[in-house]
Design a protein around this motif. Structure first.
Motif, PDB file in Angstrom:
ATOM      1  N   ILE A   1       0.848  -1.193   0.000  1.00 28.77           N
ATOM      2  CA  ILE A   1       0.000   0.000   0.000  1.00 28.77           C
ATOM      3  C   ILE A   1       0.882   1.241   0.000  1.00 28.77           C
ATOM      4  O   ILE A   1       1.848   1.325   0.766  1.00 28.77           O
ATOM      5  CB  ILE A   1      -0.928   0.017   1.231  1.00 28.77           C
ATOM      6  CG1 ILE A   1      -1.863  -1.189   1.207  1.00 28.77           C
ATOM      7  CG2 ILE A   1      -1.750   1.301   1.275  1.00 28.77           C
ATOM      8  CD1 ILE A   1      -2.642  -1.382   2.483  1.00 28.77           C
ATOM      9  N   LEU A   2       0.534   2.200  -0.848  1.00 25.01           N
ATOM     10  CA  LEU A   2       1.276   3.454  -0.924  1.00 25.01           C
ATOM     11  C   LEU A   2       0.312   4.613  -0.684  1.00 25.01           C
ATOM     12  O   LEU A   2      -0.814   4.603  -1.187  1.00 25.01           O
ATOM     13  CB  LEU A   2       1.937   3.631  -2.291  1.00 25.01           C
ATOM     14  CG  LEU A   2       3.007   2.615  -2.713  1.00 25.01           C
ATOM     15  CD1 LEU A   2       2.369   1.405  -3.378  1.00 25.01           C
ATOM     16  CD2 LEU A   2       3.993   3.264  -3.679  1.00 25.01           C
ATOM     17  N   THR A   3       0.759   5.595   0.063  1.00 29.15           N
ATOM     18  CA  THR A   3      -0.045   6.787   0.312  1.00 29.15           C
ATOM     19  C   THR A   3       0.485   7.936  -0.527  1.00 29.15           C
ATOM     20  O   THR A   3       1.671   8.279  -0.444  1.00 29.15           O
ATOM     21  CB  THR A   3      -0.013   7.168   1.806  1.00 29.15           C
ATOM     22  OG1 THR A   3      -0.497   6.068   2.574  1.00 29.15           O
ATOM     23  CG2 THR A   3      -0.892   8.385   2.069  1.00 29.15           C
ATOM     24  N   GLU A   4      -0.388   8.494  -1.352  1.00 28.24           N
ATOM     25  CA  GLU A   4      -0.038   9.597  -2.253  1.00 28.24           C
ATOM     26  C   GLU A   4       1.309   9.348  -2.941  1.00 28.24           C
ATOM     27  O   GLU A   4       2.273  10.102  -2.748  1.00 28.24           O
ATOM     28  CB  GLU A   4      -0.010  10.925  -1.486  1.00 28.24           C
ATOM     29  CG  GLU A   4      -1.369  11.327  -0.943  1.00 28.24           C
ATOM     30  CD  GLU A   4      -1.345  12.686  -0.265  1.00 28.24           C
ATOM     31  OE1 GLU A   4      -0.402  12.943   0.514  1.00 28.24           O
ATOM     32  OE2 GLU A   4      -2.248  13.486  -0.526  1.00 28.24           O
ATOM     33  N   PRO A   5       1.408   8.289  -3.732  1.00 27.29           N
ATOM     34  CA  PRO A   5       2.683   7.956  -4.380  1.00 27.29           C
ATOM     35  C   PRO A   5       3.137   9.039  -5.354  1.00 27.29           C
ATOM     36  O   PRO A   5       2.321   9.646  -6.054  1.00 27.29           O
ATOM     37  CB  PRO A   5       2.364   6.652  -5.119  1.00 27.29           C
ATOM     38  CG  PRO A   5       0.887   6.687  -5.338  1.00 27.29           C
ATOM     39  CD  PRO A   5       0.322   7.382  -4.146  1.00 27.29           C
ATOM     40  N   SER A   6       4.431   9.266  -5.388  1.00 22.18           N
ATOM     41  CA  SER A   6       5.009  10.231  -6.322  1.00 22.18           C
ATOM     42  C   SER A   6       5.104   9.594  -7.703  1.00 22.18           C
ATOM     43  O   SER A   6       4.877   8.388  -7.869  1.00 22.18           O
ATOM     44  CB  SER A   6       6.400  10.641  -5.843  1.00 22.18           C
ATOM     45  OG  SER A   6       7.268   9.509  -5.868  1.00 22.18           O
ATOM     46  N   GLN A   7       5.471  10.394  -8.692  1.00 20.74           N
ATOM     47  CA  GLN A   7       5.632   9.867 -10.042  1.00 20.74           C
ATOM     48  C   GLN A   7       6.729   8.808 -10.075  1.00 20.74           C
ATOM     49  O   GLN A   7       6.624   7.803 -10.776  1.00 20.74           O
ATOM     50  CB  GLN A   7       5.971  11.009 -11.009  1.00 20.74           C
ATOM     51  CG  GLN A   7       5.974  10.597 -12.476  1.00 20.74           C
ATOM     52  CD  GLN A   7       4.646  10.011 -12.927  1.00 20.74           C
ATOM     53  OE1 GLN A   7       3.581  10.516 -12.576  1.00 20.74           O
ATOM     54  NE2 GLN A   7       4.697   8.931 -13.696  1.00 20.74           N
ATOM     55  N   GLU A   8       7.743   9.026  -9.270  1.00 20.42           N
ATOM     56  CA  GLU A   8       8.836   8.052  -9.190  1.00 20.42           C
ATOM     57  C   GLU A   8       8.340   6.734  -8.594  1.00 20.42           C
ATOM     58  O   GLU A   8       8.725   5.650  -9.043  1.00 20.42           O
ATOM     59  CB  GLU A   8       9.964   8.623  -8.330  1.00 20.42           C
ATOM     60  CG  GLU A   8      11.196   7.733  -8.272  1.00 20.42           C
ATOM     61  CD  GLU A   8      12.309   8.337  -7.433  1.00 20.42           C
ATOM     62  OE1 GLU A   8      13.293   7.624  -7.166  1.00 20.42           O
ATOM     63  OE2 GLU A   8      12.183   9.519  -7.038  1.00 20.42           O
ATOM     64  N   ASP A   9       7.471   6.834  -7.577  1.00 19.70           N
ATOM     65  CA  ASP A   9       6.904   5.628  -6.957  1.00 19.70           C
ATOM     66  C   ASP A   9       6.063   4.830  -7.950  1.00 19.70           C
ATOM     67  O   ASP A   9       5.967   3.603  -7.865  1.00 19.70           O
ATOM     68  CB  ASP A   9       6.016   6.002  -5.761  1.00 19.70           C
ATOM     69  CG  ASP A   9       6.806   6.571  -4.601  1.00 19.70           C
ATOM     70  OD1 ASP A   9       7.977   6.189  -4.449  1.00 19.70           O
ATOM     71  OD2 ASP A   9       6.247   7.405  -3.861  1.00 19.70           O
ATOM     72  N   ARG A  10       5.434   5.533  -8.882  1.00 18.33           N
ATOM     73  CA  ARG A  10       4.508   4.895  -9.817  1.00 18.33           C
ATOM     74  C   ARG A  10       5.211   4.182 -10.973  1.00 18.33           C
ATOM     75  O   ARG A  10       4.619   3.310 -11.609  1.00 18.33           O
ATOM     76  CB  ARG A  10       3.557   5.950 -10.405  1.00 18.33           C
ATOM     77  CG  ARG A  10       2.598   6.568  -9.390  1.00 18.33           C
ATOM     78  CD  ARG A  10       1.852   7.744 -10.012  1.00 18.33           C
ATOM     79  NE  ARG A  10       0.943   8.375  -9.083  1.00 18.33           N
ATOM     80  CZ  ARG A  10      -0.340   8.052  -8.931  1.00 18.33           C
ATOM     81  NH1 ARG A  10      -0.861   7.090  -9.670  1.00 18.33           N
ATOM     82  NH2 ARG A  10      -1.101   8.686  -8.066  1.00 18.33           N
ATOM     83  N   GLU A  11       6.426   4.563 -11.245  1.00 17.31           N
ATOM     84  CA  GLU A  11       7.123   4.038 -12.425  1.00 17.31           C
ATOM     85  C   GLU A  11       7.305   2.524 -12.351  1.00 17.31           C
ATOM     86  O   GLU A  11       7.749   1.987 -11.341  1.00 17.31           O
ATOM     87  CB  GLU A  11       8.481   4.729 -12.579  1.00 17.31           C
ATOM     88  CG  GLU A  11       8.359   6.171 -13.065  1.00 17.31           C
ATOM     89  CD  GLU A  11       9.714   6.826 -13.243  1.00 17.31           C
ATOM     90  OE1 GLU A  11      10.732   6.103 -13.118  1.00 17.31           O
ATOM     91  OE2 GLU A  11       9.760   8.039 -13.497  1.00 17.31           O
ATOM     92  N   GLY A  12       6.948   1.865 -13.450  1.00 23.16           N
ATOM     93  CA  GLY A  12       7.137   0.426 -13.552  1.00 23.16           C
ATOM     94  C   GLY A  12       6.182  -0.394 -12.709  1.00 23.16           C
ATOM     95  O   GLY A  12       6.426  -1.577 -12.463  1.00 23.16           O
TER      96      GLY A  12
END
Length: 510
Positions: A377-388
């Motif tokens: 689970i991720l809270t308000e993921p950044s663009q970097e967190d979303r990659e891949g």
């Protein structure tokens, strides 16, 4: 002198005062929403996955980037009807049994007053609503039901009277048929269940061949309820007023009543349950994987973009969340739990003395995302967190599965429960203890029966139920041996209990 410790728990009903929809209305609106925007966003996410990565080579199916994406649509209507009739038939029959009272309640907040509706009918038919009724001329087969109170209804009879005068009005005919389909579907489902359970009145228990013949009867769900579902989901509301012609007025009233029934009785738990498992295994059923993933994106977008909130009330009150500020003067508030997806409670108490109270979203929130591949689970993921990664909004909608999908989610439940145990009192507002929230209901049951904590439930006063009847109702809902540690207060739309603001009673009883 120490102050008593209190924990709070909020459901969807706590936010109606801020302009948000009820849980049933919310569910209906989600299925009305077009999912095309969410479909394209999810397609971009899928196509951004590197074909050489582990997630692509091990988890996703071949040609994942070009595969068709599916969304929930009309094809799911039959399943929604089946689930509603199987699991909510009691609610449907109760609504139809009290058809007039429910319409009167609906008209209190409708576009046209009940007086104007009755005047319109009088002008059209030269008789009052209720002068002519059909309980002596319409009878259901006794195998289905001995008595049907719907046929005694003044308003249902009014719809039939209009249909008698205007037999070519296909729209009104379709609405009346939808009511009858729901009635027959609900009583028919009961009969089918009885037949399947009692095919043989007597048979040897040690011969299994008799058991093999169970469950052979079924209901044709295409013929019962699907018509009403199509009307409610596919046909937009029509603006009416006191000057609208009678037939248009009653068509729209009929549609609004149907919507009210489905708001209270629509059950999509089976639909979600049958798809959720594929969120973890897209290779097994890509269509269901994409349907549930896109559905969660639609839910999130609807909450963020389509839910209209009363900004003035949210800023300055009044409302249950603002009442926390007053409560904090009399109680040591340990924690706040909620099944709501937004973060309005934190928005209200933030920056105040109550701002440090921990808030636990037990069904996820619009700020959280879930990575089914990594079970994270991720809270308000950044663009970097979303990659891949493939991320879906982390929100448990109406579902019996509602898995504790990660260590962090499990910890939320444990931490909130520990705060409950430390509290002298736990107060629940706007939460219905429905069966699909059994994971939360069990927590309250454990709290009351094993830890002997005091549970206070605020129940919205919508009928003439007595306190003792409601106490029994919640005892059954929570499956408690005794209601000794449970208190129920009936509150009105102003948050008053017999003329007093609810938190005064809480402070007085502490």
């Amino acid at each position: 002198m120490s102050v008593p410790k209190l924990s709070m728990f909020f459901g969807a009903g706590a936010e109606i005062g801020y302009g948000l929809p009820s849980g049933g209305k919310f569910a209906l609106e989600i299925f009305r929403c077009s999912a095309e925007e969410d479909k394209e966003r999810f397609r971009e996410q899928i196509q951004s996955i590197d074909a050489r990565s582990q997630i692509a080579s091990q988890w996703l199916p071949d040609n994942y980037a070009s595969k068709r994406l599916n969304v929930f649509g009309k094809g799911q209507f039959e399943g929604l009807v089946a689930s509603s009739l199987e699991n909510r038939r009691g609610a449907i029959l109760d609504y139809l049994d009290h058809f007039d009272a429910n319409i009167t309640a609906l008209l209190e907040h409708w576009q046209v007053s009940e007086t104007d509706v009755r005047d319109k009918f009088m002008q059209e038919m030269d008789e009052q609503i209720g002068d002519m009724r059909y309980n002596q001329t319409i009878r259901l087969n006794e195998k289905l039901a001995n008595r049907v109170r719907l046929f005694e209804s003044a308003y249902f009879s009014a719809f039939l009277r209009l249909l008698e005068k205007h037999p070519a009005d296909r729209h009104l005919k379709r609405i009346v048929r939808a009511y009858l389909e729901l009635l027959i579907g609900a009583v028919g489902q009961h009969l089918v269940s009885q037949l399947n359970e009692e095919i043989f009145a007597q048979a040897p228990e040690d011969i299994s061949v008799f058991d093999d013949l169970s469950g052979i009867f079924s209901l044709n769900y295409q013929g019962v309820g699907q018509n009403g579902m199509e009307i409610v989901i596919e046909e937009p509301p029509v603006l009416v007023n006191a000057d609208t012609d009678t037939m248009t007025l009653f068509r729209e009233l009929g549609r609004a009543v149907l919507e009210d029934i489905y708001c209270q009785a629509m059950d999509y738990q089976a639909l979600i349950d049958s798809h959720f498992r594929y969120l973890y295994n897209p290779k097994a059923h890509w269509a269901k994987f994409s349907q549930i993933a896109i559905f969660l994106h639609t839910v999130q977008r609807y909450i963020k973009s389509n839910v209209i909130v009363d900004e003035e009330k949210l800023a300055s009150g009044p409302g249950y969340y603002h009442d926390l500020l007053e409560l904090s003067q009399h109680f040591d508030i340990q924690a706040i739990g909620t099944t709501n997806y937004n973060n309005f409670v934190r928005q209200v108490i933030g920056g105040t003395e109550a701002g440090e109270i921990p808030v636990y979203h037990l069904n996820g929130s619009v700020e959280e995302y879930y990575d089914p591949y990594k079970n994270q689970i991720l809270t308000e993921p950044s663009q970097e967190d979303r990659e891949g990664r493939i991320l879906v909004p982390f929100m448990f909608t109406q579902s019996g599965i509602k898995p504790l999908t990660s260590v962090s989610m499990s910890r939320k439940y444990v931490e909130l429960f520990d705060y409950f145990v430390q509290s002298d009192l736990v107060c629940v507002i706007g939460y219905g203890f429905n069966g699909d929230d059994g994971h939360i209901n069990g927590m309250f049951r454990h709290l009351v029966e094993d830890h002997h904590k005091q549970l206070v439930i605020l129940h919205y006063k919508s009928d003439r139920s007595t306190d003792s009847q409601l106490l029994r109702y919640y005892q059954e809902k929570l499956r408690l041996h005794s209601s000794a540690n449970v208190t129920v207060y009936q509150v009105d739309h102003r948050r008053l209990v017999d003329g007093r603001i609810w938190h005064e009673l809480l402070s007085q009883g502490a």
